[in-house]
Design an enzyme around this catalytic site. Structure first.
Site, PDB file in Angstrom:
ATOM      1  CG  HIS A 193      35.086  57.261  24.621  1.00 24.35           C
ATOM      2  ND1 HIS A 193      34.538  58.152  25.518  1.00 24.35           N
ATOM      3  CD2 HIS A 193      36.221  57.824  24.169  1.00 24.35           C
ATOM      4  CE1 HIS A 193      35.331  59.198  25.603  1.00 24.35           C
ATOM      5  NE2 HIS A 193      36.360  59.020  24.805  1.00 24.35           N
ATOM      6  NE  ARG A 294      27.481  64.174  28.349  1.00 29.81           N
ATOM      7  CZ  ARG A 294      27.465  64.581  27.082  1.00 29.81           C
ATOM      8  NH1 ARG A 294      28.144  65.656  26.741  1.00 29.81           N
ATOM      9  NH2 ARG A 294      26.793  63.907  26.178  1.00 29.81           N
ATOM     10  CB  CYS A 492      19.549  65.071  26.737  1.00 29.31           C
ATOM     11  SG  CYS A 492      19.573  63.927  28.112  1.00 29.31           S
TER      12      CYS A 492
END
Lengths: 567, 92
Positions: A193, A294, A492
């Site tokens: 993250h 998203r 992507c």
């Protein structure tokens, strides 16, 4: 560069380019639980302990209130409610009872919070999530009582380099890019993250730098997010390197909106976005469309499914930012690190291999069908070309089923994400049912290498430079060629944002690259420095390399522009 | 002892934001106010100025709660507090 006369630099994995100097602020260690049964010190009366607790809870409330004043929207509302929890009468009364029974103030507030949190957890859903806020308040009060730094990103009057063991999404949600100039973690991997947020914010970052969490708070350091090094007490060389970066970084902000190689082979550069606000920014940065929308932003942080009307409005906001351009919508990708209470089972022993992505349609049918209906409605009356793809497709059958669902909803361009190695191997047959494929390199890497994205010790395995991953990308493209209808295969994942890797992907035959808008200018500049044949040659070099590190080194050594631009 | 029954108007029930607004308002009145679900005994009533008490009550949209207070002016206080719960605080 030699460092013989100074401390050896900390070496990790560079995950977001940039060279900067700054002052270290260490992320405070999480607050440890006061030992069970910890008694009041003999020198402390119960009344003193109660007074200390009340003072600490007031101080925490004041801090949270001042944070709330600086926040906006939902974050503000949550912080205001959390601030009230700090001096809550039920909580304090219960803690005072424990203190009067002889417990220390720290242990008393710990236990009082635990029983209230249990009540909230038992209520489930939204209330259960508030238990997290209560635990945050508890940690802050205990830190205040102990006289140590409050948990979370430190407050500082001047910009700093944030050093942590690793950063969780909850930490980065409060990260202010005007305050933090670089990120360094001792744990985490290139797909963690921390790495993703650093690239999105354009912050230089080094992860998996073992020992960096031991650097003294306030130390001056040099961070090189390309080489993956952190130097304490930087010298003239580092100062010069940082100055040079400050100059080149300012040159790397413009993208003319036309991704291509030196010989004019077109490679549209698209943006990964998570909502209308992102989309507007991406369009301003020159993105030639959206390669990954998203859709989780509509769903996350909710305890029930958003209505079709809400979804239509949210999607339309993105479509409106890209008139006449392509927008690839990924259907809901819940599960693993993105749990949703109404869709996924948080108790799965191995969520990355669990019911996630497209698979949630098997356990909770209807959500996907309604989402497709919402996308189709939003697409009506928009000039944008709307493509739709499902995440976590593993078989030909799943691809065919998804295509039929799209057709039923009136969506004409169905596609799949290729993240599971089986989909890469079977792309010829999968593309017989859908119109395009898009490689999600983050998950494809973790599944190919059987290495959890979040784990620091596996950082080297989790590199998208792994020749096995590149080979699977090449096979996906070969499958598309064999299928015979020239169906596009894009990327992507985070790999597309690495300018050197972008060249390799182009050489492997990938037709579009979608990335965080911050990376567009750098990728465009490097891509424009090579011909298609040179890109193909570099792709072969990478495929033939014995390791990820060797692949990266070989390719980078043939791209002199990287050094010129400081990438 | 004054009592006032109120129907929770917030669509999401007495969740964090409505609870925060209400607890804040109760904290400003000069009397102590308790809150309980309609059917529950007086002894189970909780401090209405505590956001955690309000949240752990688990009152949903349409539920009936009872506010209680004693002393001078308690009836006016309850009336003004009831108005807050009768407003859809999430809609603001």
């Amino acid at each position: 560069m030699t460092f013989t006369d100074r401390a050896v630099p900390f070496t990790g994995v560079g995950v977001s380019p940039g060279r900067v100097l700054g002052t270290v602020r260490q992320m405070p260690a999480p607050v440890s639980e006061p030992p069970a049964g910890e008694r009041l010190a003999a020198s402390t009366s119960a009344d003193d302990a109660v007074a200390a607790l009340r003072a600490a809870s007031k101080a925490v409330q004041a801090e949270l209130k001042s944070r709330a004043e600086r926040a906006h929207g939902d974050a503000k509302a949550v912080l205001e409610a959390t601030a009230q929890m700090a001096t809550d009468s039920m909580l304090i009364k219960s803690a005072v009872k424990h203190i009067n029974a002889g417990l220390s103030a720290e242990r008393a507030i710990w236990e009082a919070s635990a029983s209230v949190a249990e009540m909230l957890l038992n209520l489930g859903g939204y209330m259960a999530e508030r238990a997290t806020d209560l635990f945050d308040v508890r940690s802050r009060i205990v830190a205040e009582l102990r006289g140590v730094a409050a948990p979370g990103i430190p407050a500082s009057a001047t910009p700093f380099i944030l050093v942590a063991e690793d950063l969780a999404p909850a930490d980065t949600a409060t990260l202010d890019p005007a305050q933090v100039i670089a990120l360094v973690t001792s744990g985490g991997g290139p797909q963690s993250h921390t790495a993703i947020i650093a690239r999105a914010l354009g912050l230089p970052a080094v992860v998996a730098a073992v020992g960096a969490d031991g650097i003294a708070d306030g130390a001056e350091v040099y961070v090189d997010g390309t080489a993956g090094t952190v130097v304490v007490d930087p010298g003239a060389e580092e100062v010069a390197a940082a100055d040079a970066w400050a100059t080149t970084a300012s040159r790397l902000v413009d993208f003319d909106g036309n991704g291509r190689t030196a010989d004019g082979h077109l490679v549209p550069l698209l943006a990964n976005v998570g909502g209308a606000k992102d989309a507007v920014k991406a369009a301003a940065a020159g993105a030639q469309g959206v390669g990954l929308l998203r859709t989780e932003f509509c769903f996350l942080g909710r305890d029930s499914e958003p209505s079709i009307t809400e979804q239509v409005e949210a999607y339309r906001g993105v479509f409106d930012a890209f008139p006449d351009k392509k927008v690839v919508v990924r259907t809901l990708d819940a599960g693993a690190d993105k749990p949703l209470p109404f869709l996924t089972d948080a108790t799965e022993p191995n969520p990355a291999l669990g019911v996630r992505g497209y698979r949630t349609d098997w356990t909770t049918p209807g959500v996907l069908e309604r989402q497709l209906a919402a996308i189709a409605t939003a697409a009506e009356g928009s000039t944008c070309q709307v493509w739709v793809m499902a995440p976590m497709i593993a078989t030909v059958e799943e691809a065919a089923h998804f295509a039929s669902m799209c057709a039923a909803a009136g969506l004409t361009t169905p596609g799949v994400m290729v993240e599971v190695p089986s989909a890469a191997l079977r792309s010829e047959f999968i593309l017989g049912h859908v119109e395009f494929a898009s490689l999600g390199t983050n998950d494809l890497t973790q599944y190919t290498m059987a290495a959890d994205r979040q784990l620091g010790p596996l950082a080297a395995l989790n590199s998208p430079w792994q020749p096995a991953v590149l080979q699977l990308i090449g096979m996906t493209v070969a499958g598309a060629v064999a299928e015979g209808h020239d169906k596009p295969v894009g990327v992507c994942g985070e790999a597309a944002a690495d300018p050197a890797l972008a060249v390799v992907l182009t050489g492997l035959g990938v037709s579009t690259l979608s990335m965080t808008p911050r990376a567009l200018a750098a990728v465009a500049a490097v891509l424009a420095s090579v011909t298609l044949d040179q890109a193909k040659h570099l792709a072969q070099l990478a495929l033939a390399a014995p390791s990820a590190a060797a692949a990266k080194e070989r390719v980078r050594s043939e791209l002199p522009i990287l050094a010129e631009l400081g990438l | 002892m004054f009592e006032r029954k109120v129907i929770i108007a917030s669509r999401v029930g007495l969740h964090a934001r409505p609870a925060a607004i209400f607890a804040d308002a109760v904290g400003r009145v000069p009397v102590e106010v308790t809150i309980a679900m309609d059917a529950e005994p007086v002894d189970d009533a909780m401090d209405a100025s505590s956001i955690l008490s309000l949240m752990s009550l688990g009152a949903a949209h349409g539920d009936v709660v009872v506010l209680r207070a004693e002393g001078a002016g308690a009836d006016e206080v309850l009336e003004s507090l009831a108005k807050i719960l009768e407003t859809d605080l999430d809609a603001e």
